[in-house]
Structure formats: C-alpha cells, structure tokens
Enzyme design. Structure first.
Site, PDB file in Angstrom:
ATOM      1  N   LYS A  54     -31.051  17.649  15.751  1.00  0.00           N
ATOM      2  CA  LYS A  54     -30.040  18.689  16.004  1.00  0.00           C
ATOM      3  C   LYS A  54     -29.121  18.839  14.788  1.00  0.00           C
ATOM      4  CE  LYS A  54     -30.497  17.832  20.911  1.00  0.00           C
ATOM      5  NZ  LYS A  54     -30.016  17.132  22.115  1.00  0.00           N
ATOM      6  N   GLN A  98     -25.147  13.852  24.570  1.00  0.00           N
ATOM      7  CA  GLN A  98     -26.568  13.513  24.555  1.00  0.00           C
ATOM      8  C   GLN A  98     -26.924  12.705  25.808  1.00  0.00           C
ATOM      9  OE1 GLN A  98     -28.860  14.575  22.178  1.00  0.00           O
ATOM     10  NE2 GLN A  98     -30.367  13.700  23.575  1.00  0.00           N
ATOM     11  N   ASP A 121     -25.355  23.382  25.919  1.00  0.00           N
ATOM     12  CA  ASP A 121     -26.617  22.936  26.520  1.00  0.00           C
ATOM     13  C   ASP A 121     -26.964  23.784  27.747  1.00  0.00           C
ATOM     14  OD1 ASP A 121     -28.040  20.905  25.272  1.00  0.00           O
ATOM     15  OD2 ASP A 121     -26.773  19.295  26.048  1.00  0.00           O
TER      16      ASP A 121
END
Ligand code: NAD
Length: 296
Positions: A54, A98, A121
C-alpha cells in the site's frame, strides 16, 4: 477451452497512472496532497507485507502516507483514542486500520470508531449501508476492484447467475451486494455460500460468474465449475514451497491449472485481484481528499 487470463496487475497499473494524473491535477489546483494514515497493531508479517504494498502504491500515485505502529498489547481504549486523534486531524484524509487485529480487540468497534468520511477501506457500517442502498460511498476495495476488472474486460454481469463463495464483511458480503443490486452495479442473480453451505458444488456448478473468497487453497476444482464460467479468485494463501528462498508460495482458493482448461476467464494469484484492491484504496483516498462522497 483455454481461459483468457484477467491481468489485474496490468489493469491496476493503468488505473494508478490515471489516479496519479488526477492527484497531480488536484495538487496543481492549489490543494494539499492527499494523505493516507495507516495503523498497524502488532507485527504480523503478512500485514507488514500488505502495508508495504500500500505504501509503495501511495508513492507511485503521489499520495502521502505514513504508518503508526502500536504494540499488540494495546487496549481498545488506547487504540480508539489514537484513531480519534486521526479523525480530528485535518491533515489526514484517509485512515486504514490493517486487519486482522489481535483477538482481544473487536474489529467492529475499531472500524466503527473511524470517521466514516475517512474510511477509505469502505468497512464502516455507514459506508456498507450506503452501498446496500445505492448511495455514494467508499466501496469496499476488493469488490470495487473486481468490478473494475469486469468493466475493463467487458465481462457482463447483468442477468447472469453469480455465485460468491465466502461471506466476510470485507469481501464476500459487499461483493454479493454489488453483484445483486438491480439499479446500479451488478444486476446479477446472486447466491452466497459460506462454511455452513451444505454442498457448495450444487451452487458453484451453476455459476456464470464465480467469485471465491474463502481463504482455502484448492477449494474450487475443475469439476465444480461450469464450462465457460468467469472465475474470480480472491484467495491469498501461503503454502509451503521449499524451492523458494522464503519457504512458501502464494496461491488462491482455486485450482488454477485445472480450471484454466474449462472456464472462459480467470484471475491468477498473485497478479489478479490483489493489485486491484490496492489501486481502489488509492482511488478512495483521493475521493476522501476531494470530499467527493461526503461534501462539507
Ligand atoms: P474470512 O476468513 O473473513 O472469511 C472467509 C469466508 O469464507 C467465510 O464467510 C467462511 O464461512 C467462508 N468459507 C471458509 N471455508 C469455506 C468452505 N470450505 N466452503 C465455503 N465457504 C467457506 O476471509 P476474508 O477476509 O474474506 O478473505 C478471504 C480470502 O481472500 C483470504 O485468502 C484472504 O487472504 C483473501 N483476500 C484477498 C484480498 C485481495 O485483495 N486479493 C483482499 C482481502 C482478502
């Protein structure tokens, strides 16, 4: 039949070039460069590898980013207070925690503590709910990336029978929602299978479009799919491989070699869905910076 390979790496590369141009235009117009804040709890090696991918993508598209590391002993209260400080920081456009989190932390609570306007997300209940009722939203990155692949390769979903194997909040469920909506994206007739489904072959064999996100290597074999189906393999599994220096290789949930002889389109692992997920995260971060989904 030999399947055509859906090249997610190539499509993600093209998408990122476009995002890079959009980011530069945004900055040239006098705006601050978009900023993605990543939060890692603990030191899980797979999470570290995903964060690395990422971060590299952010660098490629010109999005600023950094990662805050917290120990895996962090309490829910401490973690939420860190997230609150990110929510209140006007210099941060997107926040990504995460997953998975250590077992003493509830991912539901943690995700819900993120400001939904920074939830790039697309996991916050506000964004998931808006997805389900066709309102502008941060779409969960993996399903959104799969829809970009359908668009790129002109693979129709309208009127098809789509089957999703796996019902997680982050992949299977939003994928089934996007496939099944009749007024927007998918327009498909959609079946969703999970670990309690009695005989998944009854469903997978009937699929025109099969999306597999179960995290089970070799779950789907050639005899379980229809001739000419489109197969999207989301799974990323580490299996031992002593011929490799790192001691393992990555495989999906499907028997790629077996299915390739029978289906019309298939995604490889790696190089299929994974790069698209990261590209869509970049897209969502730019949307957050522009306040495109939730204007002030
Ligand atoms: P998860 O463990 O949260 O959910 C797995 C789902 O699969 C559950 O609904 C479970 O009931 C179902 N399942 C498990 N075994 C099954 C079986 N034998 N038959 C039918 N259903 C079964 O997993 P997740 O987070 O959704 O991830 C799934 C896989 O996708 C993992 O391998 C993960 O690494 C991968 N993943 C890939 C990407 C990407 O960008 N390519 C993104 C996210 C997750």
């Amino acid at each position: 039949m030999s399947a055509q390979i859906i090249d997610g790496k190539k499509v993600a590369g093209e998408l990122k070039l476009q995002i890079r141009e959009d980011v530069e235009n945004w900055v040239k117009a006098g705006n601050r460069r978009p900023f993605l804040k990543v939060l890692q709890v603990g030191t899980d090696p797979a999470s570290t590898a995903y964060i690395g991918a990422k971060t590299r993508s952010c660098n490629e598209v010109g999005i600023d980013t950094d990662t805050t590391h917290l120990p895996d002993t962090v309490s829910a209260k401490e973690l939420k207070s860190v997230i609150k400080s990110f929510n209140e920081n006007d210099g941060i456009d997107g926040i990504l925690v995460q997953l998975p989190l250590p077992s003493h932390l509830s991912s539901h609570d943690v995700i819900e503590s993120i400001d939904h306007r920074k939830d790039v997300d697309g996991f916050h209940p506000m964004n998931v709910g808006r997805l389900a009722v066709d309102q502008p939203t941060f779409k969960s990155c993996t399903p959104a990336g799969i829809f970009e692949l359908f668009k790129y390769y002109s693979i129709p979903t309208k009127g098809k029978h789509a089957v999703v194997v796996g019902a997680s909040n982050i992949v299977g469920t939003p994928m089934s929602v996007m496939l099944s909506r009749e007024s927007s994206t998918g327009k498909a007739t959609t079946t969703i299978c999970h670990k309690y489904t009695r005989d998944i072959t009854v469903h997978t064999i009937a699929a025109d479009i099969l999306v597999v996100a179960a995290g089970q290597p070799n779950l789907i074999k050639a005899e379980m799919v229809k001739e000419g189906a489109v197969v999207i393999d989301v799974g990323i599994n580490r299996v031992a491989d002593e011929t490799r220096e790192r001691g393992y290789k990555l495989v999906g949930d499907c028997d790629f070699e077996g299915l390739k002889q029978k289906v019309s389109w298939i995604t490889p692992v790696p190089g299929g869905v994974g790069p698209m997920t990261v590209a869509m995260l970049m897209k969502n971060t730019l949307l957050a910076a522009k306040k495109s989904i939730y204007p002030d």
